[in-house]
Write an enzyme that holds these catalytic residues in place. Structure first.
Site, PDB file in Angstrom:
ATOM      1  N   TYR A   1     -19.913 -11.570 -44.728  1.00 45.06           N
ATOM      2  CA  TYR A   1     -19.568 -11.540 -43.313  1.00 45.06           C
ATOM      3  C   TYR A   1     -19.258 -10.125 -42.836  1.00 45.06           C
ATOM      4  O   TYR A   1     -19.367  -9.821 -41.644  1.00 45.06           O
ATOM      5  CB  TYR A   1     -18.363 -12.440 -43.033  1.00 45.06           C
ATOM      6  CG  TYR A   1     -18.661 -13.923 -43.115  1.00 45.06           C
ATOM      7  CD1 TYR A   1     -19.853 -14.400 -43.656  1.00 45.06           C
ATOM      8  CD2 TYR A   1     -17.742 -14.859 -42.680  1.00 45.06           C
ATOM      9  CE1 TYR A   1     -20.115 -15.752 -43.743  1.00 45.06           C
ATOM     10  CE2 TYR A   1     -17.987 -16.220 -42.760  1.00 45.06           C
ATOM     11  CZ  TYR A   1     -19.176 -16.657 -43.296  1.00 45.06           C
ATOM     12  OH  TYR A   1     -19.437 -17.999 -43.380  1.00 45.06           O
TER      13      TYR A   1
ATOM     14  N   LYS B   1     -20.105 -18.091 -58.213  1.00 46.99           N
ATOM     15  CA  LYS B   1     -21.489 -18.341 -58.645  1.00 46.99           C
ATOM     16  C   LYS B   1     -21.855 -17.269 -59.662  1.00 46.99           C
ATOM     17  O   LYS B   1     -22.821 -16.521 -59.527  1.00 46.99           O
ATOM     18  CB  LYS B   1     -22.429 -18.322 -57.429  1.00 46.99           C
ATOM     19  CG  LYS B   1     -23.843 -18.835 -57.724  1.00 46.99           C
ATOM     20  CD  LYS B   1     -23.876 -20.292 -58.143  1.00 46.99           C
ATOM     21  CE  LYS B   1     -25.343 -20.744 -58.328  1.00 46.99           C
ATOM     22  NZ  LYS B   1     -25.404 -22.075 -58.983  1.00 46.99           N
TER      23      LYS B   1
ATOM     24  N   ASP C   1     -21.724 -24.774 -56.454  1.00 47.05           N
ATOM     25  CA  ASP C   1     -22.492 -26.003 -56.276  1.00 47.05           C
ATOM     26  C   ASP C   1     -21.786 -27.186 -56.928  1.00 47.05           C
ATOM     27  O   ASP C   1     -21.689 -28.277 -56.349  1.00 47.05           O
ATOM     28  CB  ASP C   1     -23.922 -25.856 -56.793  1.00 47.05           C
ATOM     29  CG  ASP C   1     -24.033 -25.050 -58.076  1.00 47.05           C
ATOM     30  OD1 ASP C   1     -22.983 -24.610 -58.606  1.00 47.05           O
ATOM     31  OD2 ASP C   1     -25.164 -24.863 -58.550  1.00 47.05           O
TER      32      ASP C   1
ATOM     33  N   ASP D   1     -15.767 -20.690 -46.484  1.00 51.98           N
ATOM     34  CA  ASP D   1     -16.086 -21.191 -45.141  1.00 51.98           C
ATOM     35  C   ASP D   1     -16.772 -22.544 -45.235  1.00 51.98           C
ATOM     36  O   ASP D   1     -16.412 -23.508 -44.550  1.00 51.98           O
ATOM     37  CB  ASP D   1     -16.979 -20.170 -44.433  1.00 51.98           C
ATOM     38  CG  ASP D   1     -17.129 -20.451 -42.940  1.00 51.98           C
ATOM     39  OD1 ASP D   1     -16.490 -21.399 -42.432  1.00 51.98           O
ATOM     40  OD2 ASP D   1     -17.879 -19.713 -42.283  1.00 51.98           O
TER      41      ASP D   1
ATOM     42  N   ASP E   1     -15.030 -26.610 -44.605  1.00 50.63           N
ATOM     43  CA  ASP E   1     -15.584 -27.560 -43.635  1.00 50.63           C
ATOM     44  C   ASP E   1     -15.936 -28.876 -44.322  1.00 50.63           C
ATOM     45  O   ASP E   1     -15.764 -29.954 -43.756  1.00 50.63           O
ATOM     46  CB  ASP E   1     -16.823 -26.980 -42.955  1.00 50.63           C
ATOM     47  CG  ASP E   1     -16.480 -26.044 -41.806  1.00 50.63           C
ATOM     48  OD1 ASP E   1     -15.281 -25.782 -41.609  1.00 50.63           O
ATOM     49  OD2 ASP E   1     -17.399 -25.570 -41.122  1.00 50.63           O
TER      50      ASP E   1
END
Length: 353
Positions: free
Chosen positions: A142, A187, A219, A243, A247
């Site tokens: 970001y 990851k 994942d 993020d 959610d």
């Protein structure tokens, strides 16, 4: 206690839910003998329209001079549908986080027994789930170098050791106050940045021998949050993964309208609901104010006003049990309550307690 609070309603449903958050704070101040003062400032699309900047310097000064920031949401369809625009409402949100040094986003995830049926997940998986996601907020893709032309685009995912160490310190210390279980989500099998995260976490583990630390690829974590939510106590992860993951946790609570958060760091702490601005519903008295109200509870608890925060939480649970709910979480055939009505019910509960 006296607190000076910066109020940033933002866009869409932001002003509506913010009114209810402030009303609840006023009810607490009246009930418990505190003095809360407020200064409102612009951020997001409304700030772009007014002054051409999504996070104006005047807003930053209001935030810096406050004890805390209570923020709602930014975003507008006008900007969502035009990807070529350089200045966007979300630009203001990122600038605010960066300039205030808010590197640690803390999002509690807990269930409400009376709303388990609203989740798409099985009740037996959900009941008793209670964990916290700590998201690094000012690094990663970001904020990394970006490029875009008609044929190529890239976002760089850069993290430094000090950035990783400070967010992991928050996570380990949070775990020490809870069930002493930390899950580091990365990851590392693919990304170099994740391998540094894992390396630093491994180095820090001996400093917290009481904490059981495990590691999980994003994942796998995304799957297990939905299939084994009770496994988790504290999750820590980088900006982009956090993020998305937070959610996803709305499937556990039954609605994003129930999830508050805090963002902590170098300067003024900020408290906000995790949901967006839902511009399609603006002005229709439909938005769920509970995440905003619970964010106000987190604000009070940050300053040691735990009894006051607990009173707000009891009021929220009581409103849900009494079926005083906005449409997205109301039972079939239940009475209609809007943003204002839910907020007023909670204010009345606090006053009568």
């Amino acid at each position: 206690m006296k607190l000076k609070i910066a109020i940033l309603p933002g866009d869409g449903i932001g002003p509506e839910i913010m009114k209810q958050g402030v009303a609840v704070l006023d009810a607490i101040a009246e009930k418990c003998g505190h003095e809360f003062s407020y200064q409102e400032a612009m951020v997001g699309a409304c700030a772009i329209e007014a002054v051409g900047d999504a996070y104006p310097e005047s807003t930053h000064q209001v935030c810096m001079e406050a004890d805390a920031v209570l923020f709602a949401a930014v975003g507008d369809l006008k900007y969502d549908n035009n990807p070529t625009l350089k200045m966007r409402p979300e630009t203001g949100l990122l600038a605010m986080r960066k300039k205030l040094g808010l590197f640690a986003n803390i999002r509690p995830v807990a269930t409400f027994d009376c709303l388990l049926h609203k989740s798409p997940l099985k009740e037996e998986l959900l009941r008793g789930a209670d964990f916290v996601v700590i998201r690094e907020l000012t690094g990663g893709m970001y904020f990394g170098e970006k490029y875009q032309d008609n044929d190529k685009a890239f976002d760089t995912n850069v993290y430094t050791r000090p950035e990783i160490e400070r967010i992991l310190k928050v996570a380990f210390e949070m775990a020490m106050t809870r069930r002493k279980h930390l899950t580091v989500v990365d990851k590392a099998n693919v990304l170099a940045s994740s391998r540094l995260w894992r390396q630093v976490a491994k180095e820090m583990e001996p400093q917290y021998p009481e904490v059981r630390t495990d590691y999980m690829f994003i994942d796998n974590a995304s799957m297990r949050v939905l299939t084994e939510p009770r496994f988790f106590d504290v999750i820590v992860t980088e900006n982009t993964f956090g993020d998305i993951l937070t959610d996803e946790t709305s499937c556990i609570t039954g609605s994003m309208g129930l999830q508050p958060s805090s963002s902590l760091g170098l300067h003024t702490p900020l408290f906000e609901p995790v949901h967006g601005s839902w511009p399609q519903a603006a002005g229709q008295n439909l938005a769920n104010p509970l995440a905003q109200i619970l964010s106000a509870a987190m604000l009070l608890e940050h300053f040691g006003l735990n009894a006051e925060g607990a009173l707000i939480r009891r009021a929220v649970v009581a409103s849900l049990d009494a079926m005083v709910r906005t449409p997205e979480i109301q039972v079939e055939g239940g009475a209609h309550y809007g943003t204002k009505e839910v907020g007023q019910w909670i204010v009345d509960y606090i006053r009568k307690s």
